[in-house]
Write an enzyme that holds these catalytic residues in place. Structure first.
Site, short mmCIF file in Angstrom:
data_model
loop_
_atom_site.label_atom_id
_atom_site.label_comp_id
_atom_site.label_asym_id
_atom_site.label_seq_id
_atom_site.Cartn_x
_atom_site.Cartn_y
_atom_site.Cartn_z
N LYS A 224 0.88 -0.98 -0.06
CA LYS A 224 0.03 -0.08 0.00
C LYS A 224 0.91 1.32 -0.06
CE LYS A 224 -4.21 1.17 2.33
NZ LYS A 224 -5.19 1.17 3.38
O1 G3P Z 1 -9.47 2.27 4.23
C1 G3P Z 1 -9.03 3.67 4.96
C2 G3P Z 1 -9.64 3.63 6.06
O2 G3P Z 1 -9.09 2.71 7.15
C3 G3P Z 1 -10.01 5.03 6.44
O3 G3P Z 1 -11.10 5.14 7.22
O4 G3P Z 1 -12.95 5.90 8.74
O5 G3P Z 1 -10.55 6.40 9.19
O6 G3P Z 1 -11.74 7.53 7.11
P1 G3P Z 1 -11.73 6.11 7.99
#
Ligand code: G3P
Length: 218
Positions: A87
């Site tokens: 990634k």
């Molecule tokens: O895959 C990306 C994710 O982990 C981000 O999620 O909820 O932190 O925006 P969030």
């Protein structure tokens, strides 16, 4: 549509796997830190533990932001298991590194995508996946789902092999909407998958079926 789980928690990964719906795992440095995983060797060991739980497609994120550093880290991560997808953040050296990984048959997931232009660059460089963050766009009053739909339309015009991996999914309607517009993959926390199970008419219906069976069979 492929379902990835967005966590570094081993129990949650095992739970999603045991439901029979899991195609892969995405992690990021924040999710690793949330599990208390720190230190180079511990981080590598944790990625190995995740790989041991699932069949394929474990996104492991590099920390380096310069080309040489990203390549070095990506090679190390990729050597852990053929299940690893490296990634890489959407930055200039990240795009260069994605091209290098693509030329060297190492799968990549380009993360932190917030625009169609960024997605096009990553796809041109040969990313296996691109991760548009729909929840974080919604957080700033932009339309995350609209970006997914725009990317599907653009990718449909050409023969990019890159898959659109909808990320930062926060609730079941995000997931359903991504499926409606044709995202190739959605990565979600376990609770989003679990919430898909629920419907009050299912609960009422099952209760009645079991009660009728009980009445008939004593
Ligand atoms: O895959 C990306 C994710 O982990 C981000 O999620 O909820 O932190 O925006 P969030």
């Amino acid at each position: 549509m492929k379902f990835f789980i967005d966590t570094a928690n081993l129990d949650e990964i095992a739970e999603a796997r045991d439901m029979g719906i899991l195609d892969g795992v995405t992690t990021n440095p924040s999710l690793m830190a949330k599990e208390g995983i720190s230190g180079h060797e511990n981080i590598l060991a944790h990625y190995q533990a995740i790989c041991d739980l699932v069949d394929d497609k474990v996104s492991a994120e590099v920390i380096a932001t310069d080309f040489e550093g990203i390549i070095k880290e990506g090679q190390e991560l990729s050597a852990l298991s053929p299940k690893i997808v490296v990634k890489v953040p959407m930055i200039r050296d990240g795009v260069k590194a994605i091209k290098w990984f693509s030329d060297n048959n190492i799968r990549t997931n380009c993360t932190l995508i917030f625009s169609a232009g960024q997605a096009l660059l990553a796809a041109k460089a040969g990313a296996t996946y691109i991760s548009p963050f729909i929840g974080r766009l919604d957080d700033i009053s932009a339309d995350g789902l609209q970006l997914i739909a725009q990317l599907i339309a653009i990718f449909d015009n050409y023969d990019f092999q890159t898959e659109i991996l909808a990320a930062s999914i926060r609730h079941p309607m995000h997931l359903i909407s991504c499926a409606e517009v044709g995202a190739h993959v959605a990565t979600c926390p376990l609770n989003v998958f679990q919430s898909l199970l629920k419907h009050p008419l299912t609960d009422i219906g099952l209760e009645k079926f079991l009660a009728d069976h009980q009445k008939a069979n004593g």
